[in-house]
Design a protein around this motif. Structure first.
Motif, PDB file in Angstrom:
ATOM      1  N   LEU A  31       2.857  57.780 -60.524  1.00 43.60           N
ATOM      2  CA  LEU A  31       4.312  57.618 -60.534  1.00 43.60           C
ATOM      3  C   LEU A  31       4.915  58.115 -59.223  1.00 43.60           C
ATOM      4  CD1 LEU A  31       7.133  57.261 -61.797  1.00 43.60           C
ATOM      5  CD2 LEU A  31       6.823  59.494 -62.904  1.00 43.60           C
ATOM      6  N   GLY A  32       4.507  59.313 -58.783  1.00 46.18           N
ATOM      7  CA  GLY A  32       5.034  59.829 -57.520  1.00 46.18           C
ATOM      8  C   GLY A  32       4.636  58.983 -56.328  1.00 46.18           C
ATOM      9  N   THR A  33       3.391  58.488 -56.308  1.00 46.52           N
ATOM     10  CA  THR A  33       2.935  57.626 -55.211  1.00 46.52           C
ATOM     11  C   THR A  33       3.744  56.341 -55.159  1.00 46.52           C
ATOM     12  OG1 THR A  33       0.689  58.522 -55.334  1.00 46.52           O
ATOM     13  CG2 THR A  33       0.967  56.376 -54.274  1.00 46.52           C
ATOM     14  N   ALA A  34       3.974  55.737 -56.324  1.00 46.24           N
ATOM     15  CA  ALA A  34       4.731  54.484 -56.370  1.00 46.24           C
ATOM     16  C   ALA A  34       6.141  54.682 -55.809  1.00 46.24           C
ATOM     17  CB  ALA A  34       4.790  53.962 -57.799  1.00 46.24           C
ATOM     18  N   LEU A  35       6.814  55.735 -56.242  1.00 47.44           N
ATOM     19  CA  LEU A  35       8.172  55.992 -55.746  1.00 47.44           C
ATOM     20  C   LEU A  35       8.165  56.320 -54.255  1.00 47.44           C
ATOM     21  CD1 LEU A  35       9.602  58.107 -58.706  1.00 47.44           C
ATOM     22  CD2 LEU A  35       9.996  55.695 -58.214  1.00 47.44           C
ATOM     23  N   ASN A  36       7.135  57.021 -53.812  1.00 48.14           N
ATOM     24  CA  ASN A  36       7.056  57.383 -52.395  1.00 48.14           C
ATOM     25  C   ASN A  36       6.820  56.164 -51.520  1.00 48.14           C
ATOM     26  OD1 ASN A  36       5.096  58.100 -49.998  1.00 48.14           O
ATOM     27  ND2 ASN A  36       6.330  59.922 -50.339  1.00 48.14           N
ATOM     28  N   LYS A  37       5.804  55.366 -51.851  1.00 49.68           N
ATOM     29  CA  LYS A  37       5.438  54.216 -51.012  1.00 49.68           C
ATOM     30  C   LYS A  37       6.550  53.179 -50.968  1.00 49.68           C
ATOM     31  CE  LYS A  37       1.173  55.441 -50.009  1.00 49.68           C
ATOM     32  NZ  LYS A  37       0.766  55.782 -48.646  1.00 49.68           N
ATOM     33  N   THR A  38       7.028  52.780 -52.137  1.00 54.31           N
ATOM     34  CA  THR A  38       8.090  51.773 -52.154  1.00 54.31           C
ATOM     35  C   THR A  38       9.375  52.321 -51.547  1.00 54.31           C
ATOM     36  OG1 THR A  38       8.598  52.475 -54.422  1.00 54.31           O
ATOM     37  CG2 THR A  38       7.172  50.566 -54.148  1.00 54.31           C
ATOM     38  N   GLY A  39       9.634  53.621 -51.762  1.00 56.39           N
ATOM     39  CA  GLY A  39      10.856  54.216 -51.214  1.00 56.39           C
ATOM     40  C   GLY A  39      10.864  54.240 -49.698  1.00 56.39           C
ATOM     41  N   VAL A  40       9.744  54.643 -49.082  1.00 53.89           N
ATOM     42  CA  VAL A  40       9.690  54.706 -47.620  1.00 53.89           C
ATOM     43  C   VAL A  40       9.773  53.317 -47.006  1.00 53.89           C
ATOM     44  CG1 VAL A  40       8.243  55.338 -45.662  1.00 53.89           C
ATOM     45  CG2 VAL A  40       8.442  56.903 -47.578  1.00 53.89           C
ATOM     46  N   SER A  41       8.987  52.367 -47.528  1.00 58.61           N
ATOM     47  CA  SER A  41       9.002  51.008 -46.972  1.00 58.61           C
ATOM     48  C   SER A  41      10.373  50.361 -47.140  1.00 58.61           C
ATOM     49  CB  SER A  41       7.930  50.157 -47.650  1.00 58.61           C
ATOM     50  OG  SER A  41       6.645  50.692 -47.440  1.00 58.61           O
ATOM     51  N   THR A  42      10.980  50.537 -48.312  1.00 59.27           N
ATOM     52  CA  THR A  42      12.313  49.959 -48.539  1.00 59.27           C
ATOM     53  C   THR A  42      13.350  50.613 -47.647  1.00 59.27           C
ATOM     54  OG1 THR A  42      11.707  49.517 -50.842  1.00 59.27           O
ATOM     55  CG2 THR A  42      14.047  49.486 -50.288  1.00 59.27           C
ATOM     56  N   LEU A  43      13.267  51.925 -47.469  1.00 55.56           N
ATOM     57  CA  LEU A  43      14.225  52.634 -46.626  1.00 55.56           C
ATOM     58  C   LEU A  43      14.141  52.160 -45.175  1.00 55.56           C
ATOM     59  CD1 LEU A  43      16.325  54.896 -46.255  1.00 55.56           C
ATOM     60  CD2 LEU A  43      14.420  56.480 -45.914  1.00 55.56           C
ATOM     61  N   LEU A  44      12.936  51.988 -44.652  1.00 56.81           N
ATOM     62  CA  LEU A  44      12.792  51.502 -43.277  1.00 56.81           C
ATOM     63  C   LEU A  44      13.361  50.093 -43.143  1.00 56.81           C
ATOM     64  CD1 LEU A  44       9.246  52.709 -42.194  1.00 56.81           C
ATOM     65  CD2 LEU A  44      11.447  53.538 -41.399  1.00 56.81           C
ATOM     66  N   GLY A  45      13.079  49.246 -44.138  1.00 59.33           N
ATOM     67  CA  GLY A  45      13.631  47.894 -44.086  1.00 59.33           C
ATOM     68  C   GLY A  45      15.146  47.886 -44.124  1.00 59.33           C
ATOM     69  N   MET A  46      15.750  48.774 -44.912  1.00 65.96           N
ATOM     70  CA  MET A  46      17.208  48.824 -45.005  1.00 65.96           C
ATOM     71  C   MET A  46      17.839  49.400 -43.743  1.00 65.96           C
ATOM     72  SD  MET A  46      17.405  50.094 -48.971  1.00 65.96           S
ATOM     73  CE  MET A  46      19.177  50.216 -49.082  1.00 65.96           C
ATOM     74  N   LEU A  47      17.189  50.384 -43.131  1.00 66.67           N
ATOM     75  CA  LEU A  47      17.751  50.991 -41.925  1.00 66.67           C
ATOM     76  C   LEU A  47      17.728  50.036 -40.740  1.00 66.67           C
ATOM     77  CD1 LEU A  47      16.297  54.623 -42.073  1.00 66.67           C
ATOM     78  CD2 LEU A  47      18.628  53.894 -42.577  1.00 66.67           C
ATOM     79  N   TYR A  48      16.715  49.172 -40.686  1.00 69.39           N
ATOM     80  CA  TYR A  48      16.559  48.278 -39.535  1.00 69.39           C
ATOM     81  C   TYR A  48      16.627  46.812 -39.954  1.00 69.39           C
ATOM     82  CZ  TYR A  48      15.041  52.501 -37.136  1.00 69.39           C
ATOM     83  OH  TYR A  48      14.994  53.755 -36.594  1.00 69.39           O
ATOM     84  N   ALA A  49      17.360  46.529 -41.026  1.00 69.39           N
ATOM     85  CA  ALA A  49      17.443  45.161 -41.529  1.00 69.39           C
ATOM     86  C   ALA A  49      18.109  44.219 -40.545  1.00 69.39           C
ATOM     87  CB  ALA A  49      18.197  45.144 -42.858  1.00 69.39           C
ATOM     88  N   GLU A  50      19.055  44.727 -39.771  1.00 66.79           N
ATOM     89  CA  GLU A  50      19.769  43.876 -38.823  1.00 66.79           C
ATOM     90  C   GLU A  50      19.108  43.851 -37.452  1.00 66.79           C
ATOM     91  OE1 GLU A  50      21.475  46.575 -40.374  1.00 66.79           O
ATOM     92  OE2 GLU A  50      21.803  45.259 -42.101  1.00 66.79           O
ATOM     93  N   GLU A  51      18.009  44.565 -37.275  1.00 67.95           N
ATOM     94  CA  GLU A  51      17.325  44.667 -35.971  1.00 67.95           C
ATOM     95  C   GLU A  51      15.935  44.056 -36.097  1.00 67.95           C
ATOM     96  OE1 GLU A  51      18.746  45.972 -33.302  1.00 67.95           O
ATOM     97  OE2 GLU A  51      20.500  46.957 -34.157  1.00 67.95           O
ATOM     98  N   LYS A  52      15.880  42.731 -36.251  1.00 65.58           N
ATOM     99  CA  LYS A  52      14.580  42.107 -36.506  1.00 65.58           C
ATOM    100  C   LYS A  52      13.644  42.196 -35.305  1.00 65.58           C
ATOM    101  CE  LYS A  52      16.299  37.460 -35.376  1.00 65.58           C
ATOM    102  NZ  LYS A  52      16.505  36.102 -35.914  1.00 65.58           N
ATOM    103  N   GLU A  53      14.179  42.413 -34.105  1.00 64.86           N
ATOM    104  CA  GLU A  53      13.312  42.553 -32.936  1.00 64.86           C
ATOM    105  C   GLU A  53      12.709  43.953 -32.843  1.00 64.86           C
ATOM    106  OE1 GLU A  53      17.456  43.705 -31.699  1.00 64.86           O
ATOM    107  OE2 GLU A  53      16.516  42.085 -32.848  1.00 64.86           O
TER     108      GLU A  53
END
Length: 622
Positions: free
Chosen positions: A455-477
């Motif tokens: 459970l902790g691994t799932a929340l950690n992995k998906t949380g980090v990947s999703t957070l990076l995608g959201m922070l740089y969603a407008e910076e595709k380069e």
């Protein structure tokens, strides 16, 4: 004379006939031209049954289905690839650990030394991944990088047909080289699919048609959904990786009373992995033909992964976008990952990146061996890993709740679960027992810990990947640089776990606990700065030159343009770039000043943005 007059009469008659038939031929020609014109008008005129808007809607619906197909194909491909890799590696290490297997089959070949160097190649080589990963991704493209990396994993599987130093060690080093590019490409690919899906849904928007930067937060929902789908499917690799163990190897393993005969301590009190475990773990040796059949099946699935990445995964960028990504210069591409570390968001997320690498490897090595195998025996290893992988897959769906709740809940929730488990593991020291009754007492608690750790691994992995995608969603380069940094820090953490294998268990758990607390604090600081609207220091990425000769660009050279006009255009472009440089310098100075002053937005007159801008211009003028 008579003949001449006859010829003249014939000529006059022919002229007369031509004069009479002329109007008729002209009428026929006019009629034919009219029919052709009517046919052309019928052909070129809009058809009554053709609906342009409906056809456009169907076209973009097919595009959206293609994006979903790409996400599913990449997820299934990564899941199959790591199922093959982890299952083969687990079976190989168990067989090579057995003394009888080594002496009977390989005599003085030195399998222990080969395994040691093979693990070193897998865990040490990714340290230099930051140097070459962005160059490889931009040179080959995101899709082709995933395909090439899957081929390297298939090469590692093929070397197990002939287990020698010169086959296993080079293929392990090749895997170490490919790990960071493969995972950076996957993270980049899933995020790009979310961006493309948003573009295909909102194809009528002006910023989409003109290929401008996406509005802030526009594609966040798609990033959450696609990252959740990827991790739900990928974490099943821990489940399928245990199939070789369940179907083949488990029948050859000895019972726990033999394997754990000399084991005195388990859990938090041990040093190393399992001190005192027996070196003969096999009842009898599996036949060579059986092992060849198993490796052939795994090889077939490895080739299937390559076909999935090649055929089913579409391109992440348009051809012109890929040219733009490369056209900034290879030296610039090499430098940009290091320059992106000036972004306070990435710097403050680095402890979470490190902990993400720590906790996954600890679950499948430290906990499963020092707590699970040490108490339950080697035959129960598959059950612990199976339950852990299934838990990771099921609970990865919880990240979909980010569509309704704040994004910090995912990371913080996983951190709270792991914090409680780490405290429990610090005090848990089950005694090894050779009786079935005592071992069954610990089975349920250890399975519960596996489920909660998943459970902790799932929340950690998906949380980090999703957070990076959201922070740089407008910076595709910038996506490839961001995910390269993330998985490079994960590789550093895996290398540290490889080094600490001889440490006491309480020291390992203390390092994990300290890293987790530091990661939570740094993440709180990052969210606080974002709430205060502190602008990050992003390195400038040079604009690609669109006036390039080649069929990929539709912008043609103007043959009527004079040299003076061309020189004026060049001067204008240089002035625009100079202004952008000045603005970038001012923004970086402002961001740096805010960070140093504790995010204080007010500054003195001599340190105002205007004064800084004048200073930057004066510096450039000099």
């Amino acid at each position: 004379m008579m003949e001449a007059t006859g010829e003249e009469e014939l000529v006059r008659e022919a002229d007369h006939l031509a004069a009479c038939n002329g109007p008729i031929n002209e009428l026929l020609n006019v009629g034919q031209e009219g029919n052709i014109q009517d046919q052309m008008e019928d052909f070129l005129s809009p058809q009554s049954e053709y609906n342009e808007e409906e056809e456009e809607r169907k076209y973009y619906r097919r595009k959206r289905l293609g994006v979903i197909k790409n996400v599913l194909a990449a997820s299934v491909g990564a899941m199959i690839l790591y199922s093959v890799y982890m299952g083969l590696l687990q079976m190989q290490l168990i067989l090579h650990y057995d003394t009888t297997y080594r002496e009977v089959k390989y005599s003085n070949l030195g399998l222990e030394d080969i395994d040691h160097k093979m693990l070193m190649g897998i865990n040490v080589t990714p340290i230099i991944g930051l140097l070459y990963t962005p160059i490889l991704i931009r040179f080959l493209g995101t899709k082709w990088m995933m395909f090439l990396a899957s081929g390297i994993y298939a090469l590692f599987v093929s070397t197990n047909y002939w287990e020698r130093y010169y086959t296993l060690v080079p293929s392990a080093v090749a895997i170490g080289v490919a790990i960071v590019p493969f995972w950076a490409s996957l993270g980049n690919y899933i995020t790009r699919m979310a961006q493309q899906y948003y573009e295909y849904v909102n194809y009528k928007e002006e910023h989409v048609q003109e290929q401008k930067k996406l509005p802030k937060g526009a594609c966040h929902n798609y990033i959450i959904v696609f990252q959740s789908i990827f991790h739900i499917i990928f974490h099943l690799s821990f489940v399928f990786a245990e199939f070789p163990m369940i179907l083949v190897l488990n029948g050859y393993l000895r019972e726990k009373d033999h394997i754990l005969w000399n084991v005195k301590h388990c859990g938090a009190t041990v040093s190393g992995i399992i001190p005192g475990i027996n070196t003969t773990v096999l009842t009898n040796l599996p036949s060579s033909m059986l092992l060849i059949k198993v490796e052939s099946v795994l090889m077939g699935f490895a080739f299937l992964t390559m076909i999935i990445f090649l055929v089913l995964c579409g391109a992440a960028y348009r051809p012109t976008e890929e040219i733009d990504l490369r056209s900034i210069g290879w030296g610039t591409i090499f430098q940009l990952p290091f320059k992106h570390l000036r972004d306070y968001r990435l710097r403050l997320l680095c402890p979470f990146f490190i902990y993400s690498g720590f906790e996954t490897l600890f679950a499948v090595t430290g906990f499963s061996l020092s707590y699970g195998v040490c108490v339950l025996g080697l035959k129960k290893l598959w059950l612990l890993v199976f339950v852990y992988g299934l838990s990771c897959s099921v609970f990865s769906s919880l990240s979909l709740s980010l569509l309704r709740i704040p994004r910090w809940t995912c990371l913080v929730g996983g951190a709270v679960v792991h914090f409680i488990l780490l405290v429990v593991l610090l005090v848990l020291s089950p005694s090894p027992s050779n009786t079935l009754d005592k071992s069954s007492v610990y089975l349920v608690p250890l399975l519960v810990i596996s489920v909660l750790w998943g459970l902790g691994t799932a929340l950690n992995k998906t949380g980090v990947s999703t957070l990076l995608g959201m922070l740089y969603a407008e910076e595709k380069e910038r996506l490839d640089f961001v995910f390269t940094i993330y998985h490079w820090w994960q590789a550093i953490a895996i290398f540290v776990v490889y080094l600490w294998s001889r440490l006491p268990m309480r020291a390992k758990l203390s390092i994990l606990l300290a890293t987790l607390l530091l990661a939570c604090y740094c993440y709180w600081v990052m969210e606080r700065r974002l709430a205060m609207d502190v602008r990050p220091r992003l390195p400038r990425i040079p604009r690609p030159r669109h006036k390039v000769k080649g069929y990929r660009y539709l912008e043609e050279d103007n043959s009527d343009e004079s040299d003076s006009e061309r020189s004026e255009d060049n001067v204008r472009d240089d002035e625009e770039e100079r202004e952008e440089d000045e603005e970038r310098v001012v923004e970086e100075m402002e961001a740096e000043g805010r960070e140093e002053e504790g995010q204080d937005t007010q500054s003195l007159g001599g340190d105002s943005p205007k004064a800084r801008q004048r200073g930057a211009r004066g510096h450039r003028h000099r």
